[in-house]
Design a protein around this motif. Sequence first.
Motif, short mmCIF file in Angstrom:
data_model
loop_
_atom_site.label_atom_id
_atom_site.label_comp_id
_atom_site.label_asym_id
_atom_site.label_seq_id
_atom_site.Cartn_x
_atom_site.Cartn_y
_atom_site.Cartn_z
N ALA A 32 0.82 -1.21 0.00
CA ALA A 32 0.00 0.00 0.00
C ALA A 32 0.85 1.26 0.00
O ALA A 32 0.45 2.29 -0.53
CB ALA A 32 -0.94 -0.01 1.21
N ALA A 33 2.05 1.17 0.59
CA ALA A 33 2.95 2.32 0.61
C ALA A 33 3.75 2.45 -0.67
O ALA A 33 4.53 3.40 -0.82
CB ALA A 33 3.90 2.22 1.80
N GLY A 34 3.60 1.49 -1.59
CA GLY A 34 4.31 1.56 -2.86
C GLY A 34 5.64 0.84 -2.88
O GLY A 34 6.46 1.07 -3.78
N ILE A 35 5.87 -0.04 -1.89
CA ILE A 35 7.13 -0.80 -1.82
C ILE A 35 6.80 -2.26 -2.09
O ILE A 35 5.85 -2.80 -1.53
CB ILE A 35 7.79 -0.64 -0.43
CG1 ILE A 35 8.10 0.84 -0.18
CG2 ILE A 35 9.06 -1.47 -0.35
CD1 ILE A 35 8.66 1.10 1.19
N VAL A 36 7.60 -2.90 -2.92
CA VAL A 36 7.40 -4.29 -3.27
C VAL A 36 8.53 -5.10 -2.65
O VAL A 36 9.71 -4.79 -2.85
CB VAL A 36 7.38 -4.49 -4.80
CG1 VAL A 36 7.18 -5.96 -5.15
CG2 VAL A 36 6.28 -3.63 -5.42
N PHE A 37 8.15 -6.12 -1.90
CA PHE A 37 9.14 -7.00 -1.28
C PHE A 37 9.79 -7.86 -2.37
O PHE A 37 9.12 -8.37 -3.26
CB PHE A 37 8.48 -7.92 -0.24
CG PHE A 37 8.39 -7.29 1.12
CD1 PHE A 37 9.52 -7.11 1.89
CD2 PHE A 37 7.17 -6.87 1.62
CE1 PHE A 37 9.44 -6.55 3.14
CE2 PHE A 37 7.09 -6.31 2.87
CZ PHE A 37 8.22 -6.14 3.64
N ARG A 38 11.10 -8.04 -2.25
CA ARG A 38 11.81 -8.93 -3.16
C ARG A 38 11.68 -10.37 -2.67
O ARG A 38 11.94 -10.65 -1.50
CB ARG A 38 13.28 -8.54 -3.24
CG ARG A 38 14.07 -9.38 -4.25
CD ARG A 38 15.51 -8.91 -4.31
NE ARG A 38 16.27 -9.70 -5.26
CZ ARG A 38 17.56 -9.54 -5.50
NH1 ARG A 38 18.23 -8.60 -4.85
NH2 ARG A 38 18.18 -10.30 -6.38
N GLN A 39 11.29 -11.23 -3.59
CA GLN A 39 11.11 -12.62 -3.21
C GLN A 39 12.46 -13.28 -2.96
O GLN A 39 13.39 -13.14 -3.73
CB GLN A 39 10.36 -13.38 -4.32
CG GLN A 39 9.96 -14.79 -3.94
CD GLN A 39 9.12 -15.46 -5.02
OE1 GLN A 39 8.89 -14.84 -6.06
NE2 GLN A 39 8.70 -16.67 -4.78
N GLU A 40 12.55 -14.00 -1.84
CA GLU A 40 13.79 -14.65 -1.45
C GLU A 40 13.76 -16.11 -1.87
O GLU A 40 12.76 -16.80 -1.65
CB GLU A 40 14.00 -14.55 0.06
CG GLU A 40 14.16 -13.11 0.56
CD GLU A 40 14.41 -13.05 2.05
OE1 GLU A 40 14.42 -14.14 2.66
OE2 GLU A 40 14.58 -11.95 2.58
N TYR A 41 14.87 -16.55 -2.45
CA TYR A 41 15.00 -17.94 -2.89
C TYR A 41 16.11 -18.61 -2.08
O TYR A 41 17.19 -18.04 -1.91
CB TYR A 41 15.34 -18.02 -4.38
CG TYR A 41 14.29 -17.43 -5.28
CD1 TYR A 41 13.20 -18.18 -5.71
CD2 TYR A 41 14.38 -16.11 -5.72
CE1 TYR A 41 12.23 -17.64 -6.54
CE2 TYR A 41 13.42 -15.56 -6.55
CZ TYR A 41 12.35 -16.33 -6.96
OH TYR A 41 11.40 -15.79 -7.78
#
Length: 327
Positions: A79-88
Motif C-alpha cells: 500500500a505504501a508503494g514498496i514491493v518485497f523482493r522474493q527470497e529464494y
Amino acid sequence: MCSSFSSNYSNMAAPATRMLVAFQGATWSTFKAAKTAADVWRHPVPLLVPVRTKKRYFIPPAVGLKGKRDVNPEAKARAAGIVFRQEYMERPINIACTAGIFDPYIPPEGDARLSSMSKEGLKQRTEQLRQSASSQLAIRKIKEYDSAFSSKDFAEQAQEIFIEAHNALCIFNKEKLHSLVTERCYPEMTRGNRYKTLRWRYVESLEPPRVVHARSPDMVSKGNLYGQVTVRMHSKQTLAIYDRFGRLMLGSEEQPKDVLEYLVMERHLVNPYGRWRLHGKIVPSWAPAKDPIIKTVMIPGPDLKPSEEFDALNYQVPKAEAVQWSK
C-alpha cells in the motif's frame, strides 16, 4: 538665571548618563561571555547538531504491542508503494565436468589386429570417414574456445596426461590427481585401492596416438559447452598389484603387455581457466577378458589343545574349489 543654567546642565547630563550605563552593560556582557567561554573550555559540553535522516516510507510494527491487531507487513508495504523482493533458498553450484560420455566412440572390431589393406580393414576405414563429419564440426567448435587446440598435437598431450595421472595414482598424490582427472574419473581410478600397492610403468608406444572422435555437448543450459575428445593409444605397459600382505594379486612388473585403450579427454570450454583432463575410457565389447585376480584367503585349521602341536597332527589342508572367473 540660575534656574535656566541648572536646567541646561541637567539636559546635557542625561545623554552622558545613558551612554555610561550602556557602556557598562556592554562591558559586563563581554566579560560574562568570556567567562562562559572559559568555563566551556574547562568543562566541555557535548555539541548536538540536528541532522535530518532519510524519510522512511515503511516502518515495521513494534514487537509485543497489545491491543492491536496483526497487520500483514507485505500488504502494508504494498500500500505504501514498496514491493518485497522474493527470497529464494538457492546455493550456487559449479559443474566442472559432465556425468558421462556423450555419444561414445564405437571401436571397430579387430582394431590393431587387422591390416588396413585387407577387405575388412578397408570397410573400417570407410566407416570412420563417414563418422568423421560430426567430429570435424565438434573440433571447429572446440577451436572457437581453445585457439591452441590441434588434433595432431592434442593426441601427444593426452598421452602425457595419461602417464602423469597413472604415476600420481601409484603414489596416491590426491592434489595432482585431481588436476589431471575429472570428478567423474577420480572415484573410478581410486576405488578399492586403499589397502593395495600399485606398480605401473609405461614402456613404449607401439603406434602414435591419434584423435578418433570428438564431441562438444552442452549441459544444463544452451551454450554451456563441454569438449570431449577420444584418443586412441596403443602402447606397452607393465602393471602389478599387491595386496596389504605384500602378495601379488594381478600382473607382473617384468613382463610388459600390449594395451589398446580409447581415452576420453574432457574440458569445460566456457570456463577460461578450464583444462583438458582424463574423463574415462571406452572398453569395446569385443575386448578380451582380464586376467583373474589372485586373492589371499585364510583357510581355518583344527582347534588345537594347549598340549598339541599342528605338525604332529599331520593335518591335510583342503584344496579350494575351482571358480569360473570369466564366461
